[in-house]
Design a protein around this motif. Structure first.
Motif, PDB file in Angstrom:
ATOM      1  N   ALA A 140       0.837  -1.201   0.000  1.00  0.00           N
ATOM      2  CA  ALA A 140       0.000   0.000   0.000  1.00  0.00           C
ATOM      3  C   ALA A 140       0.877   1.258   0.000  1.00  0.00           C
ATOM      4  N   GLY A 141       1.997   1.202   0.718  1.00  0.00           N
ATOM      5  CA  GLY A 141       2.925   2.330   0.735  1.00  0.00           C
ATOM      6  C   GLY A 141       3.494   2.620  -0.644  1.00  0.00           C
ATOM      7  N   GLN A 142       3.873   1.568  -1.366  1.00  0.00           N
ATOM      8  CA  GLN A 142       4.379   1.759  -2.721  1.00  0.00           C
ATOM      9  C   GLN A 142       3.295   2.334  -3.627  1.00  0.00           C
ATOM     10  N   ASN A 143       2.107   1.781  -3.507  1.00  0.00           N
ATOM     11  CA  ASN A 143       0.991   2.263  -4.313  1.00  0.00           C
ATOM     12  C   ASN A 143       0.762   3.753  -4.038  1.00  0.00           C
ATOM     13  N   HIS A 144       0.737   4.113  -2.763  1.00  0.00           N
ATOM     14  CA  HIS A 144       0.523   5.508  -2.372  1.00  0.00           C
ATOM     15  C   HIS A 144       1.636   6.387  -2.939  1.00  0.00           C
ATOM     16  N   ARG A 152       7.042  10.951 -11.964  1.00  0.00           N
ATOM     17  CA  ARG A 152       6.400  10.457 -13.191  1.00  0.00           C
ATOM     18  C   ARG A 152       6.205   8.962 -13.052  1.00  0.00           C
ATOM     19  N   ARG A 153       5.221   8.470 -13.742  1.00  0.00           N
ATOM     20  CA  ARG A 153       4.952   7.038 -13.708  1.00  0.00           C
ATOM     21  C   ARG A 153       5.927   6.300 -14.604  1.00  0.00           C
ATOM     22  N   SER A 154       6.326   5.157 -14.127  1.00  0.00           N
ATOM     23  CA  SER A 154       7.169   4.289 -14.935  1.00  0.00           C
ATOM     24  C   SER A 154       6.308   3.730 -16.062  1.00  0.00           C
ATOM     25  N   PRO A 155       6.852   3.601 -17.270  1.00  0.00           N
ATOM     26  CA  PRO A 155       6.040   3.067 -18.364  1.00  0.00           C
ATOM     27  C   PRO A 155       5.665   1.604 -18.143  1.00  0.00           C
ATOM     28  N   THR A 156       6.425   0.883 -17.318  1.00  0.00           N
ATOM     29  CA  THR A 156       6.120  -0.527 -17.072  1.00  0.00           C
ATOM     30  C   THR A 156       6.193  -0.839 -15.581  1.00  0.00           C
ATOM     31  N   PRO A 157       5.217  -0.361 -14.796  1.00  0.00           N
ATOM     32  CA  PRO A 157       5.254  -0.664 -13.367  1.00  0.00           C
ATOM     33  C   PRO A 157       5.041  -2.151 -13.141  1.00  0.00           C
ATOM     34  N   SER A 158       5.652  -2.669 -12.087  1.00  0.00           N
ATOM     35  CA  SER A 158       5.463  -4.088 -11.803  1.00  0.00           C
ATOM     36  C   SER A 158       4.010  -4.322 -11.433  1.00  0.00           C
ATOM     37  N   SER A 159       3.493  -5.446 -11.799  1.00  0.00           N
ATOM     38  CA  SER A 159       2.083  -5.735 -11.520  1.00  0.00           C
ATOM     39  C   SER A 159       1.824  -5.786 -10.026  1.00  0.00           C
ATOM     40  N   ALA A 160       2.811  -6.231  -9.222  1.00  0.00           N
ATOM     41  CA  ALA A 160       2.605  -6.297  -7.773  1.00  0.00           C
ATOM     42  C   ALA A 160       2.398  -4.914  -7.184  1.00  0.00           C
ATOM     43  N   THR A 161       3.125  -3.921  -7.672  1.00  0.00           N
ATOM     44  CA  THR A 161       3.015  -2.568  -7.144  1.00  0.00           C
ATOM     45  C   THR A 161       1.611  -2.018  -7.337  1.00  0.00           C
ATOM     46  N   TRP A 162       0.984  -2.344  -8.442  1.00  0.00           N
ATOM     47  CA  TRP A 162      -0.313  -1.740  -8.756  1.00  0.00           C
ATOM     48  C   TRP A 162      -1.502  -2.604  -8.394  1.00  0.00           C
ATOM     49  N   PRO A 165      -2.120  -4.087  -3.689  1.00  0.00           N
ATOM     50  CA  PRO A 165      -2.896  -3.327  -2.715  1.00  0.00           C
ATOM     51  C   PRO A 165      -4.390  -3.357  -3.010  1.00  0.00           C
ATOM     52  N   ARG A 166      -4.752  -3.307  -4.284  1.00  0.00           N
ATOM     53  CA  ARG A 166      -6.186  -3.354  -4.634  1.00  0.00           C
ATOM     54  C   ARG A 166      -6.776  -4.707  -4.257  1.00  0.00           C
ATOM     55  N   ALA A 167      -6.025  -5.776  -4.468  1.00  0.00           N
ATOM     56  CA  ALA A 167      -6.526  -7.103  -4.126  1.00  0.00           C
ATOM     57  C   ALA A 167      -6.710  -7.245  -2.624  1.00  0.00           C
ATOM     58  N   CYS A 168      -5.794  -6.623  -1.839  1.00  0.00           N
ATOM     59  CA  CYS A 168      -5.866  -6.728  -0.388  1.00  0.00           C
ATOM     60  C   CYS A 168      -6.911  -5.813   0.221  1.00  0.00           C
ATOM     61  N   THR A 169      -7.098  -4.637  -0.368  1.00  0.00           N
ATOM     62  CA  THR A 169      -7.980  -3.643   0.243  1.00  0.00           C
ATOM     63  C   THR A 169      -9.301  -3.474  -0.477  1.00  0.00           C
ATOM     64  N   GLY A 170      -9.381  -3.911  -1.724  1.00  0.00           N
ATOM     65  CA  GLY A 170     -10.594  -3.732  -2.489  1.00  0.00           C
ATOM     66  C   GLY A 170     -10.669  -2.394  -3.183  1.00  0.00           C
ATOM     67  N   TYR A 171      -9.609  -1.562  -3.090  1.00  0.00           N
ATOM     68  CA  TYR A 171      -9.610  -0.257  -3.734  1.00  0.00           C
ATOM     69  C   TYR A 171      -8.952  -0.335  -5.093  1.00  0.00           C
TER      70      TYR A 171
END
Length: 171
Positions: A140-144, A152-162, A165-171
């Motif tokens: 969640a900290g990385q996501n935040h 700037r956003r990385s063009p290829t963020p790792s799938s875990a980073t994005w 947190p959504r899978a764990c929190t539902g957001y």
């Protein structure tokens, strides 16, 4: 530097923000530190509030590098918040602690609150504490960070980073 278990005995580090005060602050509020919305610092103050333990926050301004000050490094050699010094120990010697999970476990054991005494209940509580410390919290900290503060956003963020947190929190 921060919040304590007793008014005069224990201190815990929190962090003050370098972000400008918002428009809702009054003139009177300008003398108060603006606390950075930092989950690790809040975990400790929430515990202290829930248990009714008195404390005082001593802000550490990470924007000014105060976490690298010699006095703070004696408490938290990893130069991160939160950290506490408990001067009200059974042996009468000050005890410094850093890392929110270690602090929460210490406070739970010291107060006898929020940690069951029976084997199964204790292990269940510890599993959830360690899951939060090593799983949800960092993800969640990385996501935040990447969604709110990264330049700037990385063009290829790792799938875990994005996605984690959504899978764990539902957001």
């Amino acid at each position: 530097m921060g919040a304590g278990l007793t008014r005069s005995h224990t201190r815990c580090a929190s962090t003050s923000s370098t972000v400008p005060a918002d428009d809702h602050q009054t003139e009177r509020d300008h003398d108060r530190p603006v606390l950075l919305d930092h989950p690790n610092g809040h975990k400790i103050t929430l515990f202290l509030e829930e248990t009714g333990l008195p404390y005082t926050l001593h802000p550490i301004n990470i924007g000014k590098g105060e976490q690298f000050a010699e006095d703070f490094l004696k408490i938290a050699p990893n130069n991160r918040i939160p950290a506490i010094v408990d001067h009200d120990t059974a042996d009468g010697q000050p005890l410094s602690l850093f890392e929110s999970g270690a602090i929460l476990l210490y406070l739970a054991e010291k107060t006898g609150q929020f940690i069951p005494k029976d084997l199964r209940g204790r292990q269940e509580a510890l599993q959830w504490l360690f899951w939060q410390m090593g799983g949800l919290g960092p993800m969640a900290g990385q996501n935040h960070h990447f969604n709110r503060f990264a330049p700037r956003r990385s063009p290829t963020p790792s799938s875990a980073t994005w996605t984690k947190p959504r899978a764990c929190t539902g957001y």
